[in-house]
Design a protein around this motif. Structure first.
Motif, PDB file in Angstrom:
ATOM      1  N   GLU A 214      12.602   6.118  -2.283  1.00 56.22           N
ATOM      2  CA  GLU A 214      12.037   5.648  -1.013  1.00 56.22           C
ATOM      3  C   GLU A 214      11.022   6.649  -0.447  1.00 56.22           C
ATOM      4  OE1 GLU A 214      15.192   5.848  -1.814  1.00 56.22           O
ATOM      5  OE2 GLU A 214      16.326   4.079  -1.173  1.00 56.22           O
TER       6      GLU A 214
ATOM      7  N   ILE B 136       1.717  10.403   5.280  1.00 54.63           N
ATOM      8  CA  ILE B 136       1.931  11.036   6.582  1.00 54.63           C
ATOM      9  C   ILE B 136       0.571  11.569   7.019  1.00 54.63           C
ATOM     10  CG2 ILE B 136       3.185  12.812   7.853  1.00 54.63           C
ATOM     11  CD1 ILE B 136       5.231  12.809   5.517  1.00 54.63           C
TER      12      ILE B 136
ATOM     13  N   LEU C  73       3.564   8.152  10.128  1.00 50.40           N
ATOM     14  CA  LEU C  73       4.019   7.792   8.774  1.00 50.40           C
ATOM     15  C   LEU C  73       3.671   6.314   8.628  1.00 50.40           C
ATOM     16  CD1 LEU C  73       5.743   8.160   6.155  1.00 50.40           C
ATOM     17  CD2 LEU C  73       7.751   7.690   7.565  1.00 50.40           C
TER      18      LEU C  73
ATOM     19  N   LYS D  49      22.718   8.105  -1.576  1.00 52.00           N
ATOM     20  CA  LYS D  49      23.524   7.516  -0.507  1.00 52.00           C
ATOM     21  C   LYS D  49      24.954   7.243  -0.951  1.00 52.00           C
ATOM     22  CE  LYS D  49      20.550   4.168   0.172  1.00 52.00           C
ATOM     23  NZ  LYS D  49      19.821   2.970   0.568  1.00 52.00           N
TER      24      LYS D  49
ATOM     25  N   CYS E 166      14.608   6.035  10.094  1.00 57.38           N
ATOM     26  CA  CYS E 166      13.707   6.618   9.096  1.00 57.38           C
ATOM     27  C   CYS E 166      12.455   5.785   8.856  1.00 57.38           C
ATOM     28  CB  CYS E 166      14.444   6.852   7.779  1.00 57.38           C
ATOM     29  SG  CYS E 166      14.864   5.365   6.845  1.00 57.38           S
TER      30      CYS E 166
ATOM     31  N   PRO F  69       0.828  -1.216   0.000  1.00 58.68           N
ATOM     32  CA  PRO F  69       0.000   0.000   0.000  1.00 58.68           C
ATOM     33  C   PRO F  69       0.858   1.261   0.000  1.00 58.68           C
ATOM     34  CG  PRO F  69      -0.607  -1.477   1.812  1.00 58.68           C
ATOM     35  CD  PRO F  69       0.635  -2.028   1.193  1.00 58.68           C
ATOM     36  N   ARG F  70       0.291   2.322  -0.539  1.00 61.42           N
ATOM     37  CA  ARG F  70       0.976   3.607  -0.589  1.00 61.42           C
ATOM     38  C   ARG F  70       1.175   4.168   0.823  1.00 61.42           C
ATOM     39  NH1 ARG F  70       1.520   7.768  -4.419  1.00 61.42           N
ATOM     40  NH2 ARG F  70       1.499   9.820  -3.443  1.00 61.42           N
ATOM     41  N   LYS F  71       2.348   4.737   1.061  1.00 59.70           N
ATOM     42  CA  LYS F  71       2.649   5.320   2.377  1.00 59.70           C
ATOM     43  C   LYS F  71       2.113   6.747   2.431  1.00 59.70           C
ATOM     44  CE  LYS F  71       7.082   2.894   2.249  1.00 59.70           C
ATOM     45  NZ  LYS F  71       7.120   2.527   0.821  1.00 59.70           N
TER      46      LYS F  71
ATOM     47  N   LEU G 202      12.004   4.071   6.206  1.00 56.45           N
ATOM     48  CA  LEU G 202      11.758   4.077   4.763  1.00 56.45           C
ATOM     49  C   LEU G 202      12.880   3.419   3.956  1.00 56.45           C
ATOM     50  CD1 LEU G 202      10.447   7.751   4.519  1.00 56.45           C
ATOM     51  CD2 LEU G 202       9.083   5.680   4.158  1.00 56.45           C
ATOM     52  N   GLY G 203      13.865   2.846   4.644  1.00 57.18           N
ATOM     53  CA  GLY G 203      14.962   2.201   3.916  1.00 57.18           C
ATOM     54  C   GLY G 203      16.052   3.159   3.484  1.00 57.18           C
ATOM     55  N   ALA G 204      16.104   4.330   4.092  1.00 54.70           N
ATOM     56  CA  ALA G 204      17.082   5.334   3.671  1.00 54.70           C
ATOM     57  C   ALA G 204      18.303   5.388   4.579  1.00 54.70           C
ATOM     58  CB  ALA G 204      16.433   6.710   3.604  1.00 54.70           C
TER      59      ALA G 204
ATOM     60  N   GLY H  23      17.944   8.141   0.911  1.00 52.44           N
ATOM     61  CA  GLY H  23      18.060   7.005  -0.001  1.00 52.44           C
ATOM     62  C   GLY H  23      18.456   7.457  -1.396  1.00 52.44           C
TER      63      GLY H  23
ATOM     64  N   PHE I 191      14.191  12.276   8.772  1.00 56.02           N
ATOM     65  CA  PHE I 191      13.718  11.137   9.569  1.00 56.02           C
ATOM     66  C   PHE I 191      12.535  11.537  10.450  1.00 56.02           C
ATOM     67  CE2 PHE I 191      18.440   9.700   9.649  1.00 56.02           C
ATOM     68  CZ  PHE I 191      18.369   9.337   8.323  1.00 56.02           C
TER      69      PHE I 191
ATOM     70  N   ASP J 118       6.366   8.424  -2.206  1.00 54.67           N
ATOM     71  CA  ASP J 118       4.955   8.414  -1.790  1.00 54.67           C
ATOM     72  C   ASP J 118       4.571   9.680  -1.022  1.00 54.67           C
ATOM     73  OD1 ASP J 118       4.552   5.958  -2.899  1.00 54.67           O
ATOM     74  OD2 ASP J 118       4.230   4.870  -1.019  1.00 54.67           O
TER      75      ASP J 118
END
Lengths: 259, 292
Positions: free
Chosen positions: B19, A7, A97, B35, A226, A3-5, A228-230, B15, B259, B22
């Motif tokens: 990432e 905030i 988020l 990165k 994060c 699904p779309r993330k 978000l994988g960043a 990232g 973050f 969205d």
């Protein structure tokens, strides 16, 4: 496809204490439908009014009540961040988020026998998973463990959704000991075991799963920034190398992990 | 290299941009610094890689990445059409290692610039080792300048006695811009375990707690070099960003604040424009370095 993330400024509808250490926050979005969420996914909750913490807190999606447009978060009061979240009251804003992560693999047949097992606050995502399995026409078996009876959470809700078995370390409810010592694991076999709880408990269940050749998925809770994988802070060593728990997980097949 | 606006996102906090797609309109950001990338793949340091502190966090990720050839083959095709300046952050373990990584990026048409990371505090081989002496910094920039022909930004370490001398040294070797500051080396102790929290003992401190130090260094460097300065270190909102611009930064990077609020970069873009309008200032250029 996940699904779309988004905030979202959630509004807290209620804050219910579950014993001394846990709080159940029921939240809604007053302006829109909540995003689609999968069982096992989580939210990064912003912690306001906490001087000593800095980052958001990753919290499992405990339950989604679509009719009421509600999402529930089960908070264990551990440190300053979770204390601040647990102090939110009805009407307060909670910035989230979500939804994040991959979620649990779901049954493909209604006859699949799924064992959903967890310990302590780790039982949180299993409730929503059980709800989704019931919505598919299936029925889950829950094996829930805690140190003592008062720390077994949301039992009434679990009982509506499936067969509930319980262990407590002090024997105050259900069978005495850890979940891996429960007699049901000797008496029944399952098509899948889905686990969320403290690391030693998940590792013990993983050993049982390997011994009985049962597919098993575990939900990890590495510290993250994060979500978000960043930032690459929450990595787990896997057979594929270091991967982010927030995006490649939090749910992993035990065969992916170096356990 | 021209930017649509002065707001970029800092390496390691955003990232490859995708990432965040969205929740962020990537085309509204001036630039995205992706990165840290090295020639060979790196696994990074062990977990735990992160610790919180009042007003900030420490990390010791250690440049985990799949290597520049993987980037060129698998990631570049996905990001090349993002409507922002997509910049690769390049790191290495020797001047030659930096140069061969930069040479691969040089062939990628839609990458207009690299940011050279001579300031990572979390790796033993290279990284900050080059950024803390004028000779080390100059040697890396010299090697990369021969291999890389587009805009070369050099990211400076604050873990030095005199950051101005490092900035001048990299300017003399042909850097087109400097960005500062990278993280400050710090540590956190778990008093119950009587042990430092992070897996390698130390990590880089970032977040709003470092902003006054970063701002001071940007001010000093901007007054000492002729190339554009990019300011970063704890920027959380438009006011912070304007402070850096008034200190002499031509552009800014937002790092750790991503973050807390993944959409903060767009808010900073809007907030700068609102401030300019409210003060009848035509362009960001008119306030660069105006602080006395």
């Amino acid at each position: 496809m996940l699904p779309r993330k988004s905030i979202v400024d959630l509004t807290v509808r209620s804050n219910q204490s579950l014993g001394e250490r846990f709080v159940l926050l029921k939240c809604t979005d007053t302006s829109a439908h909540l995003p689609l969420m999968l069982p096992g996914q989580f939210a990064q909750l912003r912690v306001d009014n906490s001087k000593t913490t800095f980052l958001r807190r990753p919290i499992s999606i405990n339950y989604v009540d679509i009719d009421k447009n509600e999402v529930w978060f089960l908070i264990q009061k551990v440190g300053a961040g979770s204390q601040a979240l647990a102090s939110l009251q009805s009407g307060d804003i909670l910035n989230a988020l979500m939804p994040l992560g991959n979620g649990f693999a779901m049954p493909t047949n209604t006859t699949d026998r799924y064992l959903l097992t967890g310990g302590g606050v780790g039982t949180a995502p299993l409730l929503y998973m059980g709800r989704c399995i019931r919505d598919m026409g299936g029925r889950s078996t829950f094996l829930l463990g805690a140190r003592t009876a008062s720390m077994l959470l949301e039992l009434d809700m679990f009982r509506v959704l499936g067969d509930v078995y319980v262990t407590t370390e002090d024997g105050s409810m259900g069978e005495s000991g850890f979940v891996t010592q429960h007699s049901i694991l000797r008496e029944q076999r399952f098509d899948m075991i889905s686990v969320c709880g403290p690391s030693p408990m998940m590792k013990a269940v993983a050993r049982y799963a390997r011994k009985t050749n049962t597919p098993c998925q575990v939900s990890l809770e590495n510290m993250m920034a994060c979500g978000l994988g960043a930032c690459l802070c929450c990595v787990e060593k896997t057979v594929r190398g270091n991967v982010c728990v927030c995006t490649e997980g939090p749910v992993f097949d035990i065969n992916e992990l170096n356990w | 290299m021209e930017l649509r606006n002065p707001v970029m996102t800092a390496s390691g906090t955003f990232g490859y941009g995708t990432e965040f797609q969205d929740v962020v309109e990537l085309g509204r950001i001036g630039g995205i610094i992706m990165k840290g990338t090295t020639y060979e793949p790196r696994q990074g340091n062990d977990y735990p890689r992160m610790a919180e502190t009042t007003g900030g966090m420490l990390n010791c990720v250690g440049l985990q990445n799949k290597g520049v050839r993987y980037f060129a083959e698998h990631i570049y095709p996905l990001i090349r059409k993002i409507d922002s300046r997509m910049i690769v952050n390049v790191s290495g373990s020797s001047p030659q290692d930096y140069a061969r990584c930069a040479a691969v990026v040089d062939t990628l048409e839609d990458i207009p610039a690299i940011e050279l990371n001579i300031s990572c505090p979390n790796v033993h081989d290279g990284g900050m080792a080059f950024g803390v002496t004028t000779d080390g910094a100059a040697s890396v920039v010299k090697a990369v300048r021969q291999a890389y022909h587009k805009t070369l930004i050099v990211k400076l370490s604050p873990n030095v006695t005199d950051i101005v001398s490092i900035a001048k040294a990299v300017e003399a070797e042909g850097a087109d811009s400097v960005s500062l500051i990278n993280t400050l080396m710090g540590t956190v102790i778990d008093i119950e375990k009587r042990k430092r929290t992070l897996s390698i003992g130390t990590g880089g401190l970032s977040g709003p707690c470092v902003k006054p130090i970063a701002l001071r260094m940007v001010y000093q460097v901007a007054h000492a070099v002729d190339i554009p300065v990019i300011g970063l270190g704890g920027i959380c909102n438009a006011t912070d960003a304007i402070e850096f611009i008034m200190a002499g930064a031509s552009a800014i990077e937002i790092g750790t604040a991503n973050f807390l609020d993944p959409a903060v970069s767009m808010k900073v873009v809007d907030g700068i424009n609102e401030w300019l309008d409210a003060h009848n200032v035509a362009s960001v250029r008119d306030i660069i370095g105006v602080a006395e």
